[in-house]
Design a protein around this motif. Structure first.
Motif, mmCIF file in Angstrom:
data_model
loop_
_atom_site.group_PDB
_atom_site.id
_atom_site.type_symbol
_atom_site.label_atom_id
_atom_site.label_comp_id
_atom_site.label_asym_id
_atom_site.label_seq_id
_atom_site.Cartn_x
_atom_site.Cartn_y
_atom_site.Cartn_z
ATOM 1 N N PHE A 513 -5.429 -2.300 -7.058
ATOM 2 C CA PHE A 513 -4.303 -1.106 -6.496
ATOM 3 C C PHE A 513 -3.187 -1.048 -6.276
ATOM 4 C CE2 PHE A 513 -8.865 -0.450 -4.433
ATOM 5 C CZ PHE A 513 -9.230 0.190 -4.730
ATOM 6 N N ASN A 514 -1.260 -0.074 -6.332
ATOM 7 C CA ASN A 514 -0.727 -1.001 -6.336
ATOM 8 C C ASN A 514 0.481 0.673 -5.957
ATOM 9 O OD1 ASN A 514 1.235 0.247 -9.201
ATOM 10 N ND2 ASN A 514 -1.019 -0.218 -9.553
ATOM 11 N N GLN A 515 1.734 -0.033 -5.355
ATOM 12 C CA GLN A 515 2.565 0.967 -4.758
ATOM 13 C C GLN A 515 3.088 1.143 -6.063
ATOM 14 O OE1 GLN A 515 4.292 -0.592 -1.092
ATOM 15 N NE2 GLN A 515 3.990 1.782 -0.991
ATOM 16 N N GLY A 516 3.175 0.495 -7.199
ATOM 17 C CA GLY A 516 4.017 0.748 -8.282
ATOM 18 C C GLY A 516 4.795 -0.241 -8.863
ATOM 19 N N ASN A 517 6.063 -0.316 -10.486
ATOM 20 C CA ASN A 517 6.182 -1.480 -10.810
ATOM 21 C C ASN A 517 7.332 -2.500 -9.863
ATOM 22 O OD1 ASN A 517 6.396 -3.426 -12.862
ATOM 23 N ND2 ASN A 517 8.460 -1.422 -13.584
ATOM 24 N N GLY A 518 7.016 -3.518 -9.298
ATOM 25 C CA GLY A 518 7.804 -4.382 -8.585
ATOM 26 C C GLY A 518 7.497 -4.085 -7.360
ATOM 27 N N LYS A 519 6.263 -3.554 -6.790
ATOM 28 C CA LYS A 519 5.876 -3.338 -5.458
ATOM 29 C C LYS A 519 4.762 -3.912 -5.481
ATOM 30 C CE LYS A 519 9.137 -0.044 -4.912
ATOM 31 N NZ LYS A 519 8.825 0.535 -4.419
ATOM 32 N N PRO A 520 3.479 -4.120 -4.070
ATOM 33 C CA PRO A 520 3.264 -4.501 -3.325
ATOM 34 C C PRO A 520 1.861 -3.933 -4.423
ATOM 35 C CG PRO A 520 4.164 -4.090 -1.778
ATOM 36 C CD PRO A 520 4.811 -3.530 -2.709
ATOM 37 N N GLN A 521 0.351 -5.265 -4.147
ATOM 38 C CA GLN A 521 -0.650 -4.769 -5.009
ATOM 39 C C GLN A 521 -1.463 -5.452 -4.308
ATOM 40 O OE1 GLN A 521 0.842 -6.723 -9.265
ATOM 41 N NE2 GLN A 521 -0.764 -7.494 -9.204
ATOM 42 N N THR A 522 -3.101 -5.447 -4.895
ATOM 43 C CA THR A 522 -4.753 -6.581 -4.438
ATOM 44 C C THR A 522 -3.741 -6.972 -5.334
ATOM 45 O OG1 THR A 522 -5.792 -4.435 -6.102
ATOM 46 C CG2 THR A 522 -5.531 -3.966 -3.731
ATOM 47 N N SER A 523 -5.607 -8.338 -5.171
ATOM 48 C CA SER A 523 -5.866 -8.889 -6.255
ATOM 49 C C SER A 523 -6.870 -7.948 -7.248
ATOM 50 C CB SER A 523 -6.379 -10.176 -6.256
ATOM 51 O OG SER A 523 -7.539 -9.782 -5.015
ATOM 52 N N ASP A 524 -6.930 -8.723 -8.492
ATOM 53 C CA ASP A 524 -8.331 -7.812 -9.176
ATOM 54 C C ASP A 524 -9.231 -7.560 -8.580
ATOM 55 O OD1 ASP A 524 -5.783 -8.689 -10.892
ATOM 56 O OD2 ASP A 524 -7.392 -10.066 -12.270
ATOM 57 N N ILE A 525 -9.590 -6.492 -9.109
ATOM 58 C CA ILE A 525 -11.275 -5.998 -8.155
ATOM 59 C C ILE A 525 -11.914 -5.954 -8.737
ATOM 60 C CG2 ILE A 525 -11.946 -4.080 -6.518
ATOM 61 C CD1 ILE A 525 -9.422 -3.668 -5.604
ATOM 62 N N THR A 526 -13.191 -6.639 -9.369
ATOM 63 C CA THR A 526 -13.525 -6.872 -10.585
ATOM 64 C C THR A 526 -14.928 -6.422 -11.081
ATOM 65 O OG1 THR A 526 -14.309 -8.907 -10.581
ATOM 66 C CG2 THR A 526 -11.888 -8.584 -11.829
ATOM 67 N N TYR A 527 -15.413 -6.163 -12.386
ATOM 68 C CA TYR A 527 -16.997 -5.639 -12.328
ATOM 69 C C TYR A 527 -17.936 -4.666 -11.709
ATOM 70 C CZ TYR A 527 -15.837 -10.846 -13.866
ATOM 71 O OH TYR A 527 -15.420 -12.170 -14.177
ATOM 72 N N LEU A 528 -16.729 -3.416 -12.054
ATOM 73 C CA LEU A 528 -17.333 -1.997 -11.116
ATOM 74 C C LEU A 528 -18.365 -1.684 -11.772
ATOM 75 C CD1 LEU A 528 -14.304 -1.629 -9.438
ATOM 76 C CD2 LEU A 528 -15.777 -2.497 -8.614
ATOM 77 N N THR A 529 -19.429 -1.080 -11.110
ATOM 78 C CA THR A 529 -20.014 -0.406 -12.055
ATOM 79 C C THR A 529 -20.956 0.702 -11.404
ATOM 80 O OG1 THR A 529 -21.662 -1.609 -11.648
ATOM 81 C CG2 THR A 529 -20.937 -2.496 -13.497
ATOM 82 N N SER A 530 -20.548 1.054 -10.222
ATOM 83 C CA SER A 530 -20.737 1.929 -9.497
ATOM 84 C C SER A 530 -19.786 2.606 -9.100
ATOM 85 C CB SER A 530 -22.302 1.462 -8.456
ATOM 86 O OG SER A 530 -21.928 0.412 -8.167
ATOM 87 N N ASP A 531 -20.084 3.402 -7.750
ATOM 88 C CA ASP A 531 -20.051 3.973 -6.459
ATOM 89 C C ASP A 531 -18.938 2.945 -5.729
ATOM 90 O OD1 ASP A 531 -19.824 6.916 -8.187
ATOM 91 O OD2 ASP A 531 -20.604 7.621 -6.514
ATOM 92 N N LYS A 532 -17.906 3.373 -5.394
ATOM 93 C CA LYS A 532 -17.198 1.747 -4.366
ATOM 94 C C LYS A 532 -16.475 2.353 -3.118
ATOM 95 C CE LYS A 532 -18.927 -1.878 -5.116
ATOM 96 N NZ LYS A 532 -20.133 -2.696 -5.145
#
Length: 594
Positions: A513-532
């Motif tokens: 999740f991020n705000q756009g290029n050069g803006k704040p972002q989360t770290s990687d949220i990985t290995y998703l296979t179901s609703d979150k």
């Protein structure tokens, strides 16, 4: 619980002369973050424990970056790594232990990463604070360039030079330092007696004197120890001897010359190269030498020798990997199977390991050459229960086994024969493997393609979803920063969401999740296979997220027919089949798909 290679008896560091029958799996390869995350390895515990006694996993310490293999360590007591959380690690180790599979930690103590100009993080464990100091860095680190930088910044280093070879990727630690010894010993104790590891694979042991390995093993008493002394057999034997306490080595070592012998036979298409001569001192494998056979951990490929990428080709065995593993698992020593080979040829490797066990082959078993030619090589290894003949090469069928031996498994480049006593148990092996193959097919058949939807409630705008999947990092929303997702209102609040099709049992996706290029972002949220479901907010210049899947409210969800057995997701949309681990509504009740 299986009997492991116990290095310690009566509190003394001693490697026993008795035969050991362990088979080890290197449970990862380079950049194997998806295939060998802790949760996925845990799911395979039953299968792995049926064939392996030990599993060596990557360094599990936090390295302050995502997708880090752990060979540039920063934290010892923070165990949230690129392979999963500390809780997932503990669960994996405990599950393996329950099933008789011992977990071997990758211990990287030759060098350490720093923050700023040679400062190390402070870590508190059981009320005691442990922190390496700049004075724990070898004075001649990086040929003097570290000292020059330290002096320019008013920082002091150790007065001692390195006791081994240097490495310029991180700061080399001075193991003469009492502080380094205190921190390392506390760390090893934590690995064994808190996390539950049963042994160590010491990384780059040429970087410091072997006497320190002896000291660390004496203090911690692991049930298994192996050092990565990447060199010729003469140097490796000297290192093993250097780990002695009371005249007995406290560690085994990887048999690199065994690996090179197999590689050369395959790549040069000359199987007679497997025999060699003991006069080839530097290139003569440890396992060929009776005195060092108990300390030889043999292998044919590892994370350093495989193809890492198109731009970093290492030294891989290019063909006949079944033959390579057949020879590995037929010989004495403690064989270590590479994870990629296991994934690619499970049924064959299962048969090889089973044949080894039926013959009772151990680390100290004897062997004899039966035939040596350019196109094939035959060897007989005698174990505690019988004998195994292994023939490898381009024409293994050209060899005729003696009377009384039964062919039990084969492929185009290898054949295994067992004597009558050992072969008596083979029908049970085939029955077990056939059942496992059928179970895997049923698992694949039971998989239902489905959609997984990621929702986030953010206190900022705009919101972008950058998504990539398990298929060679395919970008699902284009390049960075991705796309702005759709929105919906749930319980009076706006949620951003995007749906991804889960098309195969091993398929997953990752998101930022991020705000756009050069803006704040989360770290990687990985290995998703179901609703979150996540909430996200900006703090300290970063997007911080919280997984609220288990607690998200559904009171506002309305469905057209709440009691007719239909299944709905939390947006009130009818679905055919909920994904495993996802929340759904059926007959008016919130449920979790198990």
């Amino acid at each position: 619980m299986k009997k492991f290679l116990l290095l310690f008896t009566l509190g003394l560091a001693t490697l026993p002369s008795s035969a050991q029958s362990e088979v080890m799996l290197q449970g990862f390869y380079w950049d194997s973050y998806g295939d060998t995350r802790w949760t996925k390895l845990t799911e395979q515990a039953d299968e792995l424990a049926r064939y392996f006694d030990l599993i060596w996993v990557p360094n599990s310490g936090y390295c302050d970056t995502k997708n880090n293999m752990g060979y540039m360590p920063l934290y010892y007591f923070n165990q949230n790594s690129s392979f999963g959380s500390e809780a997932e690690l503990r669960s994996m180790i405990a599950t393996f232990k329950e099933k008789g599979l011992g977990t071997v930690a990758d211990v990287v103590i030759n060098h350490h990463n720093t923050m700023g100009v040679y400062s190390f993080p402070a870590e508190t464990y059981k009320g005691v604070t442990y922190q390496l100091q700049s004075t724990d860095i070898c004075r001649n680190d990086d040929g003097g360039s570290t000292l020059a930088t330290a002096t320019a910044n008013g920082v002091s280093l150790s007065a001692n030079n390195d006791t081994g070879e240097g490495w310029d990727g991180c700061r080399d630690l001075d193991h003469k330092s009492e502080n380094v010894q205190k921190v390392v010993k506390a760390y090893l104790d934590y690995l064994l007696n808190d996390l539950g590891y049963m042994g160590f694979r010491y990384d780059m042991v040429k970087g410091y004197s072997a006497s320190f390995t002896a000291d660390y093993n004496s203090a911690s008493q692991p049930a298994f120890s192996v050092g990565e002394c990447w060199d010729g057999s003469g140097v490796i034997k000297k290192w093993i001897d250097g780990t002695k306490v009371n005249g007995t080595p406290t560690s085994s070592a990887f048999d690199f010359q065994f690996r090179y012998r197999v590689r050369d036979a395959i790549n040069q298409n000359n199987w007679a190269l497997l025999q060699g001569k003991e006069s080839d001192t530097g290139a003569y494998p440890l396992v060929y030498q009776e005195a060092y056979r108990p300390y030889a951990v043999t292998f044919v490929e590892n994370h350093d020798t495989e193809y890492r990428s198109s731009t970093a080709q290492q030294d891989p065995i290019k063909a006949d990997t079944l033959a390579a593993n057949a020879y590995l698992l037929a010989m004495p020593g403690t064989p270590c199977v590479f994870f990629k080979h296991w994934l690619n040829a499970k049924s064959d490797i299962k048969r090889m390991i089973s044949a080894r066990h039926l013959a009772g082959i151990t680390s100290t078993s004897t062997y004899e050459q039966l035939a040596s030619a350019q196109l094939y090589y035959a060897v007989k290894t005698t174990g505690t229960k019988g004998s195994l003949i292994c023939v490898v090469g381009k024409t293994p069928a050209a060899y005729t086994a003696p009377a009384g031996y039964t062919k039990v498994c084969s492929a185009s480049d290898y054949i295994y024969y067992l004597d009558a006593t050992a072969a008596a148990g083979w029908d049970a092996v085939e029955t077990q493997i056939a059942a496992e193959v059928q179970a895997e097919k049923e698992k694949e058949q039971h998989f239902t393609p489905h959609t997984a939807t990621v929702y986030v409630k953010a206190d900022f705008t705009p919101v972008y979803f950058y998504i990539w999947d398990s298929n060679n990092n395919t970008q699902l929303n284009g390049g960075w920063p991705g796309k702005q997702p759709a929105t919906t209102v749930m319980d009076g609040e706006t949620w951003y969401y995007q749906t991804v099709d889960i098309t195969a049992p091993d398929y997953y996706f990752n998101i930022i999740f991020n705000q756009g290029n050069g803006k704040p972002q989360t770290s990687d949220i990985t290995y998703l296979t179901s609703d979150k479901y996540y909430t996200a907010t900006i703090a300290d210049g970063k997007v911080q997220y919280t997984d609220v899947t288990a607690t998200v409210g559904i009171d506002a969800v309305k469905v057209a027919h709440p009691s007719d057995g239909r299944i709905y997701n939390l947006m009130g949309i009818e679905v055919k089949q909920p994904a495993k681990g996802s929340l759904y509504i059926q007959n008016g009740k919130k449920m979790i798909k198990r």
